[in-house]
Motif scaffolding. Structure first.
Motif, PDB file in Angstrom:
ATOM      1  N   VAL A 273       0.924  -1.513  -0.006  1.00 62.28           N
ATOM      2  CA  VAL A 273      -0.483  -0.506   0.528  1.00 62.28           C
ATOM      3  C   VAL A 273       0.390   1.316   0.140  1.00 62.28           C
ATOM      4  O   VAL A 273       2.264   1.358   0.720  1.00 62.28           O
ATOM      5  N   ALA A 274       0.590   2.051  -1.312  1.00 62.60           N
ATOM      6  CA  ALA A 274       1.577   3.966  -1.663  1.00 62.60           C
ATOM      7  C   ALA A 274       0.439   4.425  -1.090  1.00 62.60           C
ATOM      8  O   ALA A 274      -0.393   4.662  -1.392  1.00 62.60           O
ATOM      9  N   SER A 275       1.205   5.114   0.060  1.00 63.67           N
ATOM     10  CA  SER A 275       0.696   6.927  -0.103  1.00 63.67           C
ATOM     11  C   SER A 275       0.537   7.630  -0.746  1.00 63.67           C
ATOM     12  O   SER A 275       2.054   7.427  -1.736  1.00 63.67           O
ATOM     13  N   ILE A 276      -0.236   8.826  -2.097  1.00 59.05           N
ATOM     14  CA  ILE A 276       0.070   9.473  -2.499  1.00 59.05           C
ATOM     15  C   ILE A 276      -0.819  10.847  -2.810  1.00 59.05           C
ATOM     16  O   ILE A 276      -0.878  11.740  -3.239  1.00 59.05           O
ATOM     17  N   GLY A 277      -1.072  10.649  -1.310  1.00 60.78           N
ATOM     18  CA  GLY A 277      -1.583  12.350  -1.246  1.00 60.78           C
ATOM     19  C   GLY A 277      -0.567  13.451  -0.945  1.00 60.78           C
ATOM     20  O   GLY A 277       0.665  12.483  -1.545  1.00 60.78           O
ATOM     21  N   PRO A 278      -0.362  13.905  -0.094  1.00 56.44           N
ATOM     22  CA  PRO A 278       0.674  15.159  -0.279  1.00 56.44           C
ATOM     23  C   PRO A 278       2.140  15.014   1.015  1.00 56.44           C
ATOM     24  O   PRO A 278       2.536  14.913   0.847  1.00 56.44           O
ATOM     25  N   ALA A 279       1.828  14.082   1.262  1.00 55.58           N
ATOM     26  CA  ALA A 279       3.152  12.848   2.226  1.00 55.58           C
ATOM     27  C   ALA A 279       3.163  11.850   1.843  1.00 55.58           C
ATOM     28  O   ALA A 279       2.962  10.488   1.200  1.00 55.58           O
ATOM     29  N   TYR A 280       3.284  11.641  -0.141  1.00 54.85           N
ATOM     30  CA  TYR A 280       3.403  10.434  -0.969  1.00 54.85           C
ATOM     31  C   TYR A 280       4.478  10.124  -1.001  1.00 54.85           C
ATOM     32  O   TYR A 280       5.565  10.137  -0.477  1.00 54.85           O
ATOM     33  N   THR A 296      -8.785   3.681   1.688  1.00 52.06           N
ATOM     34  CA  THR A 296      -8.620   5.317   2.013  1.00 52.06           C
ATOM     35  C   THR A 296      -8.704   5.708   0.832  1.00 52.06           C
ATOM     36  O   THR A 296      -8.040   5.456   0.421  1.00 52.06           O
ATOM     37  N   GLN A 297      -8.917   6.836   0.838  1.00 49.20           N
ATOM     38  CA  GLN A 297      -8.789   7.472  -0.556  1.00 49.20           C
ATOM     39  C   GLN A 297      -6.955   8.876  -0.033  1.00 49.20           C
ATOM     40  O   GLN A 297      -6.976   8.294   0.409  1.00 49.20           O
ATOM     41  N   ASP A 298      -6.006   8.833  -1.395  1.00 50.52           N
ATOM     42  CA  ASP A 298      -4.540   8.956  -1.073  1.00 50.52           C
ATOM     43  C   ASP A 298      -4.217   6.895  -1.164  1.00 50.52           C
ATOM     44  O   ASP A 298      -2.715   7.845  -0.122  1.00 50.52           O
ATOM     45  N   THR A 299      -4.667   6.858  -1.070  1.00 48.42           N
ATOM     46  CA  THR A 299      -4.309   5.996  -0.661  1.00 48.42           C
ATOM     47  C   THR A 299      -4.168   4.696  -1.878  1.00 48.42           C
ATOM     48  O   THR A 299      -4.773   4.113  -2.911  1.00 48.42           O
ATOM     49  N   VAL A 300      -2.838   3.798  -2.633  1.00 49.65           N
ATOM     50  CA  VAL A 300      -3.072   2.522  -4.451  1.00 49.65           C
ATOM     51  C   VAL A 300      -2.669   1.456  -3.578  1.00 49.65           C
ATOM     52  O   VAL A 300      -1.287   0.750  -2.424  1.00 49.65           O
ATOM     53  N   TRP A 327       8.939  11.526  -8.878  1.00 49.37           N
ATOM     54  CA  TRP A 327       7.365  11.689  -8.755  1.00 49.37           C
ATOM     55  C   TRP A 327       7.631  13.944  -8.093  1.00 49.37           C
ATOM     56  O   TRP A 327       6.982  13.751  -8.883  1.00 49.37           O
ATOM     57  N   ASN A 328       8.177  14.116  -7.743  1.00 55.83           N
ATOM     58  CA  ASN A 328       8.572  15.561  -7.952  1.00 55.83           C
ATOM     59  C   ASN A 328       9.057  15.930  -9.087  1.00 55.83           C
ATOM     60  O   ASN A 328       8.334  17.352  -9.421  1.00 55.83           O
ATOM     61  N   PHE A 329       9.636  15.681  -9.900  1.00 55.31           N
ATOM     62  CA  PHE A 329       9.546  16.256 -10.922  1.00 55.31           C
ATOM     63  C   PHE A 329       8.613  16.131 -12.304  1.00 55.31           C
ATOM     64  O   PHE A 329       7.816  16.914 -12.724  1.00 55.31           O
ATOM     65  N   ARG A 338       0.340  15.910  -5.113  1.00 49.54           N
ATOM     66  CA  ARG A 338      -0.501  14.775  -4.756  1.00 49.54           C
ATOM     67  C   ARG A 338      -0.044  13.611  -5.863  1.00 49.54           C
ATOM     68  O   ARG A 338      -0.590  13.823  -7.258  1.00 49.54           O
ATOM     69  N   LEU A 339       0.580  12.092  -6.204  1.00 52.73           N
ATOM     70  CA  LEU A 339       0.318  11.502  -7.426  1.00 52.73           C
ATOM     71  C   LEU A 339      -0.970  10.775  -7.871  1.00 52.73           C
ATOM     72  O   LEU A 339      -1.788  10.802  -7.102  1.00 52.73           O
ATOM     73  N   ASN A 340      -0.699  10.766  -9.196  1.00 48.68           N
ATOM     74  CA  ASN A 340      -1.591  10.693  -9.822  1.00 48.68           C
ATOM     75  C   ASN A 340      -1.579   8.471 -10.021  1.00 48.68           C
ATOM     76  O   ASN A 340      -0.184   8.304  -9.987  1.00 48.68           O
ATOM     77  N   LEU A 341      -1.947   8.104 -10.594  1.00 45.15           N
ATOM     78  CA  LEU A 341      -1.925   6.817 -10.836  1.00 45.15           C
ATOM     79  C   LEU A 341      -0.827   6.517 -11.938  1.00 45.15           C
ATOM     80  O   LEU A 341      -0.328   5.689 -12.081  1.00 45.15           O
ATOM     81  N   GLY A 342      -1.284   7.467 -12.470  1.00 48.97           N
ATOM     82  CA  GLY A 342      -0.384   7.137 -14.113  1.00 48.97           C
ATOM     83  C   GLY A 342       1.300   8.028 -13.859  1.00 48.97           C
ATOM     84  O   GLY A 342       1.936   6.737 -13.943  1.00 48.97           O
ATOM     85  N   THR A 343       1.162   8.509 -13.139  1.00 46.70           N
ATOM     86  CA  THR A 343       2.477   8.873 -12.814  1.00 46.70           C
ATOM     87  C   THR A 343       3.672   8.152 -11.765  1.00 46.70           C
ATOM     88  O   THR A 343       4.425   7.461 -11.874  1.00 46.70           O
ATOM     89  N   LEU A 344       2.550   7.111 -10.397  1.00 43.82           N
ATOM     90  CA  LEU A 344       2.633   5.930 -10.027  1.00 43.82           C
ATOM     91  C   LEU A 344       3.198   5.113 -10.718  1.00 43.82           C
ATOM     92  O   LEU A 344       4.602   4.668 -10.958  1.00 43.82           O
ATOM     93  N   ALA A 345       2.053   4.501 -11.779  1.00 48.01           N
ATOM     94  CA  ALA A 345       2.833   3.543 -12.520  1.00 48.01           C
ATOM     95  C   ALA A 345       3.966   3.823 -13.563  1.00 48.01           C
ATOM     96  O   ALA A 345       4.563   2.498 -14.179  1.00 48.01           O
TER      97      ALA A 345
END
Length: 407
Positions: A273-280, A296-300, A327-329, A338-345
């Motif tokens: 489980v990865a956090s993708i919200g502000p504290a990604y 919850t929201q902001d997790t993947v 991710w920062n870039f 906030r990371l989106n699913l595409g960026t994480l993928a």
């Protein structure tokens, strides 16, 4: 007025509203003419950690028009956060405005401002306990004004404040030293990880390491929605920075009916489980006892292909500086970080053989264990010093200790 209001002055005191003026804050309209002027605009996050110190800077500012049309302005006095986080105190170093999450406390001539700041710092646990609300916790101007302040003369107030200035300065210097040490250790830890993961194999995108039958899935459960059920759920706050699994008894729970609506994000042992919200960037592994939990929201959820990726190795990669740099870039310029699913993928993952992945994970486990122990020691020192500081302030303003006279 409740017993809590008198907790700092059990033998009697004065209501804060009788020795100071309590002002509500406000926020002007979002029109450009109201913002980015010369008037500091104080909000609760600006007060975090000040403990009565001067407010040096704020994240936002108002024009004179904005300050006069939608906010409240105080020339001097204290700003107190009355909406999460509750109970933080800062001294106004210049004419300032403040939002509805804060109250201004302007002491009368009979009260020393620094002393009153220390009293309100000591009152933080009381103010937090007085918080009310469903969407967020806050305290009213009436509740704040009803707080009983220990009754003492201005000369004694100044003597207490001067004593606390000296004593807290010593404690603060020790805390700052340990905070610097902690920062150095964390940087060292990142360098150890970065060095071991450099040039270890060809890179693939993270999406190619996920089981096709269980693709990456957003958590969509709203935190707090139909709580007190039987199905545990995990949010960003539950995901540890350096690994581990939160205790099952500490997790919030939703109803079976609500969880059934979000079956696509149901967790299985071994999932990440990865956090993708502000504290990604925080990642954890799901244990056997969390089988069937939800997100919850902001997790993947990441269900990895065990024939291609070792879970421990991938957690090291995703927590590493290289992933964070990518991710920062990718999200530079975003309003909400906030990371989106595409960026994480698309996250690049160096992928050596499975045997080498396991060897790298074993090496990093060993190499970081001593650093983690030193970080934990520094954090424990900081925690104890902060507790000592808070106890000293409370004891001094409530008369529990004798204030020495300077020679």
């Amino acid at each position: 007025m409740t017993a809590l209001h008198g907790a700092l002055a059990p033998n009697g005191g004065m209501k804060l509203a009788h020795v100071a003026t309590v002002l509500n804050g406000g926020t002007p309209r979002a029109d450009d003419v109201n913002w980015n002027g010369d008037v500091p605009f104080v909000t609760p996050p600006d007060l975090r950690g000040l403990d009565g110190d001067s407010i040096v800077e704020t994240s936002r500012s108002l024009t004179e028009l904005g300050a006069s049309s939608g906010s409240t302005v105080a020339v001097s006095g204290l700003a107190v956060s009355c909406r999460a986080p509750i109970g933080y105190v800062g001294r106004l170093s210049r004419r300032s405005a403040f939002n509805q999450g804060c109250k201004a406390v302007v002491p009368s001539p009979a009260v020393d401002e620094k002393y009153l700041a220390y009293v309100l710092v000591a009152a933080r646990p009381i103010l937090e306990a007085l918080g009310r609300g469903t969407t967020f916790m806050e305290i009213s101007a009436s509740d704040l004004g009803s707080l009983l302040v220990p009754a003492t003369g201005r000369e004694e107030q100044r003597r207490i404040a001067d004593y606390l200035d000296r004593e807290t300065a010593t404690i603060d210097a020790l805390i700052e030293k340990q905070q610097r040490l902690r920062s150095v250790l964390k940087e060292r830890r990142q360098e150890v990880v970065r060095a071991r993961l450099a040039d270890v194999g060809p890179q693939v995108q993270l999406r190619h390491l996920v089981v096709r039958e269980r693709p990456m899935t957003y958590g969509i459960l709203q935190a707090g929605e139909h709580d007190d059920g039987g199905v545990p759920y995990i949010g960003p706050a539950d995901i540890s920075r350096v690994g581990g699994t939160p205790a099952l008894q500490d997790l919030r729970r939703t109803t079976v009916e609500i969880a059934a609506q979000y079956q696509r994000s149901t967790l299985r042992p071994g999932d990440l489980v990865a956090s993708i919200g502000p504290a990604y960037g925080h990642v954890m592994e799901i244990s056997e006892e969390l089988d069937g939990a939800n997100l919850t929201q902001d997790t993947v959820r990441l269900a990895l292909d065990p024939d291609r990726a070792d879970r421990r190795y991938l957690m090291w990669v995703l927590r590493g500086a290289a992933s964070r740099d990518f991710w920062n870039f990718e999200i530079t310029g975003a309003t909400f970080r906030r990371l989106n699913l595409g960026t994480l993928a698309r996250t690049p993952v160096p992928l050596p053989s499975l045997n080498e992945q396991r060897e790298i994970a074993d090496h990093l486990d060993r190499a970081t264990a001593k650093i983690d122990a030193l970080i934990a020691k520094a954090e424990r020192f900081i925690e104890l010093a902060q507790e000592r500081r808070a106890a000293l302030i409370t004891a001094a303003v409530t008369g529990q200790i004798e204030i020495p006279t300077e020679d």
